[in-house]
Write an enzyme that holds these catalytic residues in place. Sequence first.
Site, short mmCIF file in Angstrom:
data_model
loop_
_atom_site.label_atom_id
_atom_site.label_comp_id
_atom_site.label_asym_id
_atom_site.label_seq_id
_atom_site.Cartn_x
_atom_site.Cartn_y
_atom_site.Cartn_z
N SER A 274 0.82 -1.21 0.00
CA SER A 274 0.00 0.00 0.00
C SER A 274 0.85 1.26 0.00
CB SER A 274 -0.90 0.00 1.23
OG SER A 274 -0.10 0.02 2.38
N CYS A 275 2.18 1.09 0.09
CA CYS A 275 3.00 2.29 0.27
C CYS A 275 3.94 2.58 -0.89
CB CYS A 275 3.81 2.16 1.55
SG CYS A 275 2.75 1.91 2.97
N LEU A 276 4.87 1.66 -1.14
CA LEU A 276 5.91 1.96 -2.12
C LEU A 276 5.35 2.40 -3.48
CD1 LEU A 276 7.98 1.25 -0.04
CD2 LEU A 276 8.95 -0.45 -1.55
N ASP A 279 3.39 5.79 -3.12
CA ASP A 279 4.21 6.95 -2.74
C ASP A 279 5.11 7.39 -3.88
OD1 ASP A 279 2.98 6.72 -0.34
OD2 ASP A 279 4.73 6.02 0.79
#
Length: 446
Positions: A274-276, A279
């Site tokens: 859900s991040c890399l 982002d």
Amino acid sequence: MIGTGYVGLVTGTCLAAKGHQVVCVDVDSEKVERINRGDPPIHEPGLSELLRRCIGDRLRATTDFRNAISESDISLVAVGTPTDGDGIDLRHVKEVAREAGRVLSDKPAYHSVFVKSTVVPGTTDEVLGPLLERYSGKTAGDDFGLGVNPEFLREGDAIRDFMEPDRIVMGGIDENSLSELDRIYEVFEGVPKIRTNNRTAEMIKYASNALLATLISYSNEMANLCSALGGIDVIDVMGGVHLDRRLSPILEDGRRMTPGVVSYLEAGCGFGGSCLPKDVKALVAHGEEAGSPMRLLDAVLAINREQPRELLRLLEKHFSSLHDVRVAVLGLAFKPGTDDVRNSPAIPVLKELVARRADVRAYDPLVGKVPWEPIDDGVLYLDELQDVIQDAEAIVIVTGWEEFKRLPHLLKGMNPSPLVIDGRRMLDKSRLGRYEGIGFSTDCGN
Ligand code: UGA
């Protein structure tokens, strides 16, 4: 704690365990009820135990936003910042700012608002602050504090990452805001604390995740070249790279340290979560807007988009058509230790297999199934590793779960022996009859 998603719930629970009085707020009453029952809505090792220890004592959850803010000194905002096309969608953050502003207009005491959600540099000062001021009729800095406190939690290791942080990044518009934030973290003695402005704090978070993504795509690009050239195995190459003393320092007694970052310098079928991905996309879009195109990060994303297809390419080396070929996909989560399938490389792999009308079976030790169209239709999800590999003509490893190391043993005596495609390079290729993996090619004498 505003927002009881992954970051909010872990942070709220850990802060309560550290001795603070915490109230978690969410619009989702079902989640709130579960939390109050001590039953976390997400899977995270150690969270259940910690939640059960704190709930009803120093921790409670509620849907009553107004009451939660009125009765606390500090608000931490941890609502989702999904991707909007390529950029960041600030809808939830803005909604919280408006609501919080309304509550602050009636609250005489000084209150501080800190952003934990990952937001692009400038958001807190230029979007949140003005909204809070407009809806409260008050002035940031004079009447309320405003800051940024990014999180560095890895799924699967989140409790430890929170309880034993490597750094605490504290952004604030002024000294008062920073001192307020310090009140939360004074229980973490000896941890480096970076006190800075909001934009820098926001940027540190992106720069950290962008570095990890870059290391992964760099490793994958090296892998693909090794496989195109033939006669080179990326495992040997990266093993040689890792031994650079700047990556694995030699201690005084001669032993080598293996810093965690080295594990991001390994070939695989791509990063997810859900991040890399989110982002890096948001930063690229933000750079574009600022007139500073992020050419390197653009390439990092492009490599990552393509990397799962490398598994299909390896498969198609052996089958002229995948129609009705029984393929077992091992691993659905974006990494081992989590049940999170967001942006998992398993998704494009399953979709491509379904599109080619393969007979697809899938298994993950934690994830039951990927519940989205069109994957739901064409895939048979099974509950046991043994069942999924039964009669498989090809096995594709997508997630590096420990359990899959049993494959050479399980496949012993299976006749005909299925082709194994190792997307994480986790198996010893000499122990498998028919083996393909990311980053080497059998075409050149391997
Ligand atoms: C990542 C960062 O690691 C955290 O520091 C950050 O706080 C978090 O994003 C966030 O922004 O909230 P996470 O998404 O949980 O954490 O994932 P990682 O464990 O970093 O894994 C990301 C990707 O890197 C995965 O696809 C995984 O397969 C790959 N990875 C992970 C490796 O290649 N090697 C590893 O040792 C770990």
